[in-house]
Design a protein around this motif. Structure first.
Motif, PDB file in Angstrom:
ATOM      1  N   TYR A 121      40.400  30.554  31.896  1.00  0.00           N
ATOM      2  CA  TYR A 121      41.025  31.852  31.607  1.00  0.00           C
ATOM      3  C   TYR A 121      39.949  32.893  31.284  1.00  0.00           C
ATOM      4  O   TYR A 121      39.953  33.997  31.830  1.00  0.00           O
ATOM      5  N   TRP A 122      39.023  32.533  30.400  1.00  0.00           N
ATOM      6  CA  TRP A 122      37.967  33.483  30.007  1.00  0.00           C
ATOM      7  C   TRP A 122      37.033  33.781  31.177  1.00  0.00           C
ATOM      8  O   TRP A 122      36.521  34.894  31.303  1.00  0.00           O
ATOM      9  N   LEU A 123      36.814  32.809  32.032  1.00  0.00           N
ATOM     10  CA  LEU A 123      36.005  33.043  33.222  1.00  0.00           C
ATOM     11  C   LEU A 123      36.681  34.075  34.123  1.00  0.00           C
ATOM     12  O   LEU A 123      36.030  34.966  34.677  1.00  0.00           O
ATOM     13  N   GLY A 124      37.991  33.971  34.266  1.00  0.00           N
ATOM     14  CA  GLY A 124      38.743  34.953  35.051  1.00  0.00           C
ATOM     15  C   GLY A 124      38.630  36.355  34.470  1.00  0.00           C
ATOM     16  O   GLY A 124      38.445  37.335  35.202  1.00  0.00           O
ATOM     17  N   ASN A 157      32.926  42.039  37.885  1.00  0.00           N
ATOM     18  CA  ASN A 157      32.949  42.117  39.339  1.00  0.00           C
ATOM     19  C   ASN A 157      34.404  42.250  39.794  1.00  0.00           C
ATOM     20  O   ASN A 157      34.986  41.316  40.327  1.00  0.00           O
ATOM     21  N   PRO A 158      34.991  43.423  39.591  1.00  0.00           N
ATOM     22  CA  PRO A 158      36.431  43.600  39.834  1.00  0.00           C
ATOM     23  C   PRO A 158      36.871  43.376  41.277  1.00  0.00           C
ATOM     24  O   PRO A 158      38.047  43.204  41.540  1.00  0.00           O
ATOM     25  N   ARG A 159      35.947  43.357  42.210  1.00  0.00           N
ATOM     26  CA  ARG A 159      36.318  43.142  43.610  1.00  0.00           C
ATOM     27  C   ARG A 159      36.084  41.708  44.054  1.00  0.00           C
ATOM     28  O   ARG A 159      36.143  41.406  45.239  1.00  0.00           O
ATOM     29  N   ALA A 160      35.868  40.809  43.129  1.00  0.00           N
ATOM     30  CA  ALA A 160      35.535  39.419  43.465  1.00  0.00           C
ATOM     31  C   ALA A 160      36.771  38.549  43.637  1.00  0.00           C
ATOM     32  O   ALA A 160      36.802  37.405  43.207  1.00  0.00           O
ATOM     33  N   THR A 161      37.780  39.054  44.295  1.00  0.00           N
ATOM     34  CA  THR A 161      39.004  38.267  44.467  1.00  0.00           C
ATOM     35  C   THR A 161      38.817  37.083  45.400  1.00  0.00           C
ATOM     36  O   THR A 161      39.685  36.215  45.461  1.00  0.00           O
ATOM     37  N   ASP A 162      37.703  37.014  46.101  1.00  0.00           N
ATOM     38  CA  ASP A 162      37.458  35.870  46.970  1.00  0.00           C
ATOM     39  C   ASP A 162      37.223  34.593  46.164  1.00  0.00           C
ATOM     40  O   ASP A 162      37.264  33.499  46.707  1.00  0.00           O
ATOM     41  N   HIS A 163      37.023  34.705  44.853  1.00  0.00           N
ATOM     42  CA  HIS A 163      36.860  33.548  43.969  1.00  0.00           C
ATOM     43  C   HIS A 163      38.201  33.029  43.450  1.00  0.00           C
ATOM     44  O   HIS A 163      38.244  32.053  42.734  1.00  0.00           O
ATOM     45  N   LEU A 164      39.268  33.723  43.794  1.00  0.00           N
ATOM     46  CA  LEU A 164      40.591  33.381  43.273  1.00  0.00           C
ATOM     47  C   LEU A 164      41.484  32.822  44.364  1.00  0.00           C
ATOM     48  O   LEU A 164      41.382  33.199  45.525  1.00  0.00           O
ATOM     49  N   PRO A 208      44.709  32.846  46.343  1.00  0.00           N
ATOM     50  CA  PRO A 208      45.779  33.818  46.606  1.00  0.00           C
ATOM     51  C   PRO A 208      47.146  33.280  46.163  1.00  0.00           C
ATOM     52  O   PRO A 208      47.988  34.028  45.678  1.00  0.00           O
ATOM     53  N   ARG A 209      47.338  31.977  46.303  1.00  0.00           N
ATOM     54  CA  ARG A 209      48.613  31.369  45.902  1.00  0.00           C
ATOM     55  C   ARG A 209      48.798  31.430  44.387  1.00  0.00           C
ATOM     56  O   ARG A 209      49.883  31.739  43.899  1.00  0.00           O
ATOM     57  N   ALA A 210      47.727  31.119  43.648  1.00  0.00           N
ATOM     58  CA  ALA A 210      47.801  31.174  42.185  1.00  0.00           C
ATOM     59  C   ALA A 210      48.048  32.604  41.716  1.00  0.00           C
ATOM     60  O   ALA A 210      48.866  32.838  40.816  1.00  0.00           O
ATOM     61  N   LEU A 211      47.372  33.556  42.316  1.00  0.00           N
ATOM     62  CA  LEU A 211      47.593  34.966  41.959  1.00  0.00           C
ATOM     63  C   LEU A 211      49.034  35.381  42.236  1.00  0.00           C
ATOM     64  O   LEU A 211      49.661  36.055  41.404  1.00  0.00           O
ATOM     65  N   ALA A 212      49.563  34.979  43.380  1.00  0.00           N
ATOM     66  CA  ALA A 212      50.942  35.335  43.733  1.00  0.00           C
ATOM     67  C   ALA A 212      51.928  34.723  42.731  1.00  0.00           C
ATOM     68  O   ALA A 212      52.878  35.397  42.299  1.00  0.00           O
ATOM     69  N   LEU A 213      51.717  33.449  42.359  1.00  0.00           N
ATOM     70  CA  LEU A 213      52.600  32.806  41.379  1.00  0.00           C
ATOM     71  C   LEU A 213      52.541  33.520  40.031  1.00  0.00           C
ATOM     72  O   LEU A 213      53.567  33.742  39.388  1.00  0.00           O
ATOM     73  N   MET A 214      51.323  33.851  39.599  1.00  0.00           N
ATOM     74  CA  MET A 214      51.171  34.516  38.303  1.00  0.00           C
ATOM     75  C   MET A 214      51.809  35.902  38.314  1.00  0.00           C
ATOM     76  O   MET A 214      52.439  36.301  37.341  1.00  0.00           O
ATOM     77  N   LYS A 215      51.650  36.619  39.407  1.00  0.00           N
ATOM     78  CA  LYS A 215      52.252  37.959  39.500  1.00  0.00           C
ATOM     79  C   LYS A 215      53.776  37.877  39.532  1.00  0.00           C
ATOM     80  O   LYS A 215      54.456  38.723  38.969  1.00  0.00           O
ATOM     81  N   LEU A 236      42.550  30.622  35.847  1.00  0.00           N
ATOM     82  CA  LEU A 236      41.607  31.635  36.299  1.00  0.00           C
ATOM     83  C   LEU A 236      42.349  32.918  36.656  1.00  0.00           C
ATOM     84  O   LEU A 236      41.928  34.019  36.294  1.00  0.00           O
ATOM     85  N   ALA A 237      43.474  32.780  37.363  1.00  0.00           N
ATOM     86  CA  ALA A 237      44.285  33.945  37.747  1.00  0.00           C
ATOM     87  C   ALA A 237      44.854  34.640  36.511  1.00  0.00           C
ATOM     88  O   ALA A 237      44.914  35.873  36.469  1.00  0.00           O
ATOM     89  N   ALA A 238      45.260  33.877  35.508  1.00  0.00           N
ATOM     90  CA  ALA A 238      45.788  34.481  34.275  1.00  0.00           C
ATOM     91  C   ALA A 238      44.719  35.331  33.602  1.00  0.00           C
ATOM     92  O   ALA A 238      45.006  36.420  33.093  1.00  0.00           O
ATOM     93  N   GLY A 239      43.489  34.844  33.599  1.00  0.00           N
ATOM     94  CA  GLY A 239      42.393  35.640  33.047  1.00  0.00           C
ATOM     95  C   GLY A 239      42.119  36.874  33.883  1.00  0.00           C
ATOM     96  O   GLY A 239      41.917  37.966  33.349  1.00  0.00           O
TER      97      GLY A 239
END
Length: 146
Positions: free
Chosen positions: A66-69, A76-83, A85-92, A113-116
């Motif tokens: 979480y803290w790493l996220g 690095n706000p544009r570093a979404t390539d480290h996340l 996409p499925r986890a981000l979609a679920l969290m959103k 990571l997505a929650a962070g």
């Protein structure tokens, strides 16, 4: 293969179980379920402290993701390539309650990571991670407790 884990848990007891839980929530091997089963097989009467130790350790390990996220987003706000996409979609879509699934292999780390990354509130995040992991460890330990 798991001799090192059994030796650590046998020698250090509950602190060894805590470390196993902590490592299991990272990419390092910790095999916390096996460690918990070993402790409960040896001392089933210590089931409450054993469940607390392994759950707290595993929760803290997930909170490191979480803290790493949060760190990635801040520096690095544009570093979404480290996340994932499925986890981000679920969290959103479902929000912090999704962290009840943080115990799942691979996707659990991605969810934390997505929650962070999404900067979800710290207290509910920790609470839902802890609750999901506590339920999992209770189910793993149930045959040894009963």
């Amino acid at each position: 293969m798991l001799d090192w884990l059994i030796r650590i848990v046998a020698e250090f007891g509950l602190p060894g179980l805590f470390v196993s839980g902590l490592l299991s929530a990272t990419l390092l091997p910790g095999n916390s379920e096996i460690a918990l089963a070993f402790v409960l097989y040896q001392r089933p009467y210590d089931w409450v402290p054993a469940l607390i130790c392994v759950t707290v350790g595993n929760t803290l390990g997930s909170l490191s993701s979480y803290w790493l996220g949060r760190y990635l987003r801040r520096f690095n706000p544009r570093a979404t390539d480290h996340l994932s996409p499925r986890a981000l979609a679920l969290m959103k879509r479902y929000g912090v309650i999704t962290l009840l699934l943080a115990w799942l292999p691979l996707i659990g780390d991605a969810l934390c990571l997505a929650a962070g990354w999404l900067t979800l509130a710290k207290t509910p995040t920790a609470l839902f991670i802890f609750l999901g992991k506590a339920i999992r460890y209770l189910l793993v330990g149930l045959p040894f407790i009963l």
